[in-house]
Design an enzyme around this catalytic site. Structure first.
Site, PDB file in Angstrom:
ATOM      1  N   HIS A  72      -9.930   6.375   1.931  1.00  0.00           N
ATOM      2  CA  HIS A  72      -8.883   5.809   2.778  1.00  0.00           C
ATOM      3  C   HIS A  72      -8.643   6.675   4.030  1.00  0.00           C
ATOM      4  CE1 HIS A  72      -7.912   3.238  -0.653  1.00  0.00           C
ATOM      5  NE2 HIS A  72      -7.669   4.285  -1.403  1.00  0.00           N
ATOM      6  N   ASP A  73      -8.266   7.918   3.834  1.00  0.00           N
ATOM      7  CA  ASP A  73      -7.874   8.763   4.973  1.00  0.00           C
ATOM      8  C   ASP A  73      -9.057   9.206   5.831  1.00  0.00           C
ATOM      9  OD1 ASP A  73      -5.162  10.415   3.132  1.00  0.00           O
ATOM     10  OD2 ASP A  73      -5.282   8.478   4.158  1.00  0.00           O
ATOM     11  N   GLU A  90       0.875  -1.185   0.000  1.00  0.00           N
ATOM     12  CA  GLU A  90       0.000   0.000   0.000  1.00  0.00           C
ATOM     13  C   GLU A  90       0.906   1.227   0.000  1.00  0.00           C
ATOM     14  OE1 GLU A  90      -0.095   2.047   2.893  1.00  0.00           O
ATOM     15  OE2 GLU A  90      -1.389   3.431   1.805  1.00  0.00           O
TER      16      GLU A  90
HETATM   17  O1  RIB Z   1      -3.019   4.064  -0.021  1.00  0.00           O
HETATM   18  C1  RIB Z   1      -3.833   5.169   0.321  1.00  0.00           C
HETATM   19  C2  RIB Z   1      -3.012   6.210   1.014  1.00  0.00           C
HETATM   20  O2  RIB Z   1      -1.973   6.651   0.134  1.00  0.00           O
HETATM   21  C3  RIB Z   1      -3.831   7.470   1.348  1.00  0.00           C
HETATM   22  O3  RIB Z   1      -3.297   8.046   2.512  1.00  0.00           O
HETATM   23  C4  RIB Z   1      -3.591   8.366   0.171  1.00  0.00           C
HETATM   24  O4  RIB Z   1      -3.679   9.750   0.516  1.00  0.00           O
HETATM   25  C5  RIB Z   1      -2.175   8.023  -0.178  1.00  0.00           C
HETATM   26  O5  RIB Z   1      -1.329   8.810   0.642  1.00  0.00           O
HETATM   27 CA    CA Z   2      -2.687  10.392   2.565  1.00  0.00          CA
END
Ligand code: RIB
Ligand code: CA
Length: 320
Positions: free
Chosen positions: A239-240, A164
């Site tokens: 995600h965040d 990731e």
């Molecule tokens: O993989 C998702 C993450 O990577 C999130 O935090 C997105 O902003 C990127 O930074």
């Molecule tokens: Ca991020």
């Protein structure tokens, strides 16, 4: 009250996470710290200042952090987040300036001044957090907990087949953070891939009287048209924002203790997060030892509808 330091690399989903933090009465945003990640630190810092100025919350201290990973060569994700980190959407140059302190020093100062109160919420590469640990190891005992957006345990990565982005961008920092002995919740792609904000939802959210909701609509629609369309992505992965929500409403997520480590040597698997899930005594031979005792709580399930409703309701009630 959840007293949070948001360590961020805005970043489209970072921006939506910041808006949720500012729209949630349970959250006291103690500080914002920026890190190189989606784009270079100059841009992530500019973007964070611009977003903070847009919301009027210029009372919150914002400090610029590390401009590169601890060991590996820098990687960015401008192909996802646009050349400027906010989808290429041009916003006015911020008048707001960062504080003079480095992000690492601001993190240490705030955590040491409030034992067991501060929740660190890193939603970008973990460089600042790791450097703070090295400069003041006692923060590992002084934080309330660390709620991290990063990793992929039972699903593929999003930057390589195994890794990731946040972990891949600084795997050595992640290794230091994962083994610091402090309470960690890891919010991984296993759940964040499922939390999708739809185009129609942001169009309904946007109102002419609100620059914040209009910007949310612009960023999400820009992402879907610029990046999503050619990849069959028709909704925005939160995600965040989900990671931020997990810091003040952890019950939105189903948690499982696990021992998680980071691959540092693999040429193909650098940044992979490998989880040994805590075994239940009834299904293993009791003579077997844990391979490792769990070092964190990992996210294995999420109430998607509850989270998306929370997000939309909070943004509507604060920024519309
Ligand atoms: O993989 C998702 C993450 O990577 C999130 O935090 C997105 O902003 C990127 O930074
Ligand atoms: Ca991020």
């Amino acid at each position: 009250m959840h007293r949070i330091i948001l360590d961020t690399d805005p970043g489209l989903d970072d921006a939506l996470a910041l808006f949720l933090a500012l729209a949630s009465p349970e959250v006291q945003l103690v500080a914002i710290t920026t890190v190189s990640g989606n784009v270079h630190i100059d841009l992530t810092t500019r973007n964070a200042l611009t977003l903070l100025e847009l919301t009027g919350r210029t009372d919150i201290p914002l400090a610029r952090g590390c401009d590169r990973p601890i060991i590996r060569q820098p990687v960015i994700a401008d192909y996802v987040h646009g050349h400027n980190g906010l989808g290429g959407i041009e916003l006015p140059e911020p008048q707001l300036q960062p504080v003079s302190q480095h992000a690492v020093d601001l993190i240490i100062e705030k955590v040491m001044a409030a034992p067991r109160e501060i929740i660190l919420v890193p939603i970008g590469p973990l460089t600042n957090i790791a450097m703070a640990l090295r400069k003041e190891p006692r923060i590992a005992e002084y934080v309330r907990e660390v709620v991290i957006m990063g990793g992929a345990l039972r699903v593929p990565g999003n930057v390589t087949p195994e890794a990731e982005f946040n972990i891949y961008a600084d795997p050595h920092a992640a290794h230091m953070v994962f083994h610091a002995g402090w309470p960690i919740r890891l919010v991984t792609l296993d759940v964040t891939n499922k939390t999708l904000l739809q185009r129609e939802q942001v169009q309904a959210l946007a109102s002419n009287s609100s620059p914040v909701t209009r910007l949310i609509q612009q960023m999400v629609v820009n992402f879907l048209d610029r990046f999503g369309q050619s990849r069959g992505i028709t909704a925005f992965q939160m995600h965040d924002p989900l990671c931020l929500a997990a810091a003040f409403q952890p019950e939105i997520i189903t948690w499982e203790p696990a021992y998680v480590d980071v691959e540092l040597a693999g040429s193909l698997t650098l940044g992979e997060t490998v989880a040994y899930f805590a075994k239940r005594t009834e299904d293993i031979d009791p003579s077997l030892e844990y391979l490792h005792p769990p070092n964190m709580l990992t996210s294995i399930g999420v109430d998607v509808e509850r989270f998306i409703s929370l997000y939309i309701d909070r943004i509507k009630s604060t920024f519309q």
